[in-house]
Design an enzyme around this catalytic site. Sequence first.
Site, mmCIF file in Angstrom:
data_model
loop_
_atom_site.group_PDB
_atom_site.id
_atom_site.type_symbol
_atom_site.label_atom_id
_atom_site.label_comp_id
_atom_site.label_asym_id
_atom_site.label_seq_id
_atom_site.Cartn_x
_atom_site.Cartn_y
_atom_site.Cartn_z
ATOM 1 C CG HIS A 295 -1.798 -1.214 1.286
ATOM 2 N ND1 HIS A 295 -1.357 -2.416 1.788
ATOM 3 C CD2 HIS A 295 -3.085 -1.409 0.889
ATOM 4 C CE1 HIS A 295 -2.342 -3.309 1.714
ATOM 5 N NE2 HIS A 295 -3.400 -2.722 1.174
ATOM 6 C CD GLU B 12 -19.744 -6.150 25.324
ATOM 7 O OE1 GLU B 12 -20.733 -6.412 26.027
ATOM 8 O OE2 GLU B 12 -19.779 -5.348 24.357
ATOM 9 C CG HIS C 256 -5.963 1.836 -0.344
ATOM 10 N ND1 HIS C 256 -6.053 2.278 0.946
ATOM 11 C CD2 HIS C 256 -5.942 0.479 -0.284
ATOM 12 C CE1 HIS C 256 -6.085 1.238 1.769
ATOM 13 N NE2 HIS C 256 -6.027 0.131 1.052
ATOM 14 N N GLY D 144 -3.318 -3.355 11.286
ATOM 15 C CA GLY D 144 -3.735 -3.867 9.982
ATOM 16 C C GLY D 144 -5.236 -4.040 9.995
ATOM 17 C CG HIS E 259 -27.724 -13.167 27.495
ATOM 18 N ND1 HIS E 259 -28.510 -12.669 26.484
ATOM 19 C CD2 HIS E 259 -27.363 -12.090 28.253
ATOM 20 C CE1 HIS E 259 -28.628 -11.356 26.621
ATOM 21 N NE2 HIS E 259 -27.937 -10.977 27.680
#
Length: 673
Positions: free
Chosen positions: A35, A414, A265, A124, A476
């Site tokens: 890149h 989380e 890019h 990354g 859950h």
Amino acid sequence: MDIATLREAHPDHWMRAAAIRTLTLDAVAGANSGHSGMPMGMADVATVLFEKHLKFDAAAPLWPDRDRFILSAGHGSMLIYSLLYLTGYKEMPLEQIKNFRQMGAKTAGHPENFLLDGVETTTGPLGQGISNAVGFAMAEESLRARFGSKLQNHHTYVMAGDGCLMEGVSQEAIALAGRQKLGKLIVFWDNNNITIDGTVDIADRTDQVARFKASGWHVQSIDGHDPDQIDAAIEAAKKSKKPSMIACKTHIALGHAAQDTSKGHGALTDADQLAAAKAAYGVNWGAYQVAEDVKSQWEEIGARGREDRVAWEARFEEQSERRQAEFNRVFAGEAPKKLSATIKAFKKQISEEQPKLATRSSSQKVLEVINPIMPETIGGSADLTGSNNTLTGDMGVFDETNRKGRYVYYGIREHGMAAAMNGMALHGGIRPYSGTFFCFTDYARPAMRLSALMQIPVTYVMTHDSIGLGEDGPTHQPVEHLAICRATPNTLTIRPCDTVETAEAWEIALTSQKTPSVLVLTRQGVPTLRTEHKNTNLVSKGAYVLAEAEGKREAILIATGSEVAIAMEARKLLQDNGIGTRVVSMPCMELFAEQDEAYRRKVLPAGPVRVGVEAAVRDGGWDRWLLGERGREAKQAFVGMTRFGASAPADELYEKFGITAENVVAQVKALLG
């Protein structure tokens, strides 16, 4: 963009930045992949940062008080590789640049922390770097409060692109940083308006400046190619008590035919276009070459921090021997010597008292004896503190009013929590752990995978581990999550059966150097099964004989976690029927696999029938232990889950899905014929 004007306005700066751009073009062309555009677009920002602001010494890449530089847009890896080579890092000779993306090279396609000391974190997967950076900044704040500003007083700098800011984890991280007022965190947004599919506006219309401001950040907008604006913006950011975002308007693949396009890019390999870009830069350097005077200037930049580093070492030597030893211990990731004795004493007490506890509660009891002797632990939870049982009374809350606090309220984040813990562990000096429901590892999964890849000992406290959580139902109730964790390389998935095993699990997690641990804990109470105290950490063996067969051994029951108690009940019924039955507790398949073959065969000998018992799907390492390592050593069966759970009391669910002692007995009898 008038390249000539840029060159004329700041000729020395321009040539230093051109070195990054030309090395990037050469390395990507040589690899025929990579890149190019991001390093070419952000070369000016990087040059000003490294020349005038970043506190580092290329000769001492692990100096504990260095500023941290994180390339969140990790696809632009040639930016950091160029900087490491130019500033004189010993691990980055020119040969590494020439071997960009090749087998065995340290210059991997995306930066890997375990390959190069100058790479602070593996990036990354977009959004991870900026989220790790929040953990780095939190670690710096915590350690500065503990050891003082003479030993810890540095910034964390991040380069993030549009893709990083589109990833959802970035908002979790940005909001957390704003709430915590992490004033030494500075993010450069590479605002080039280009993604692989086209311009950013085909997918996103977010006002990023307003977004950061709304999250409590100090924000500036500048021309990312004007060194004076860049310098002034960094100075202003360093004075803010808030985390800072500098929106840098840049041109991807600056000076190349692919400038400001999606093509810019990726890999720019056309030889004629490469030559034209170098001509536009005003250089006539050959492939992988940099003018001697420019390289010398960069090496001076690499040595600029030596004076600061030597002064820091002098300050360190002024500290007491005890303080020096403690600082070195926590940065080496070594547990205190008293940890082993503390765990042994706790185990002995539990074996005598034999409480019936949910292992999540067991975990909290272990933490109550660990946290006072390990001041480097920082705990937390994703809004489930009372359920995960991760808070102990001595910790205090970490926030902008109490940097000595060691407990973080992460909110319902989380993924951001896990990524921040990675940053804390990578920074050094911190042992992070935090909790959520085991089912919600799905939200944290990308960062958990990177814990394993980066070889860092983060501890994940995952409670409510099965249908045993009951009425909250299948949304859950984890059934496939053990298999996912066990399938992940370099991860210890530990599911203890009682409080004693939970203590041993924590000892393993807190002494690990290069492997994360997932502690899988119950909501429901389980009896103490380790009633005979042993100093040996049996969980470290991965599996062991909990109860031996009486008479001829005809069956072996292998179980984990809460199902070990079911196996013990089944053993009693089988023994009453004259069927000699051994029970093997297998809290950690990964550790059992590491034992020598003689031990594994001693625990699981050929001959007897085998039945596995676990309230989860069978996929997840079970075949190796049930079929035998050669695949033909035993008749076998598995008692567990084959579908999602249901909403009902836990006892009813275990009956419904056949995870009972009676079913285990029936399976053994069927195998014996």
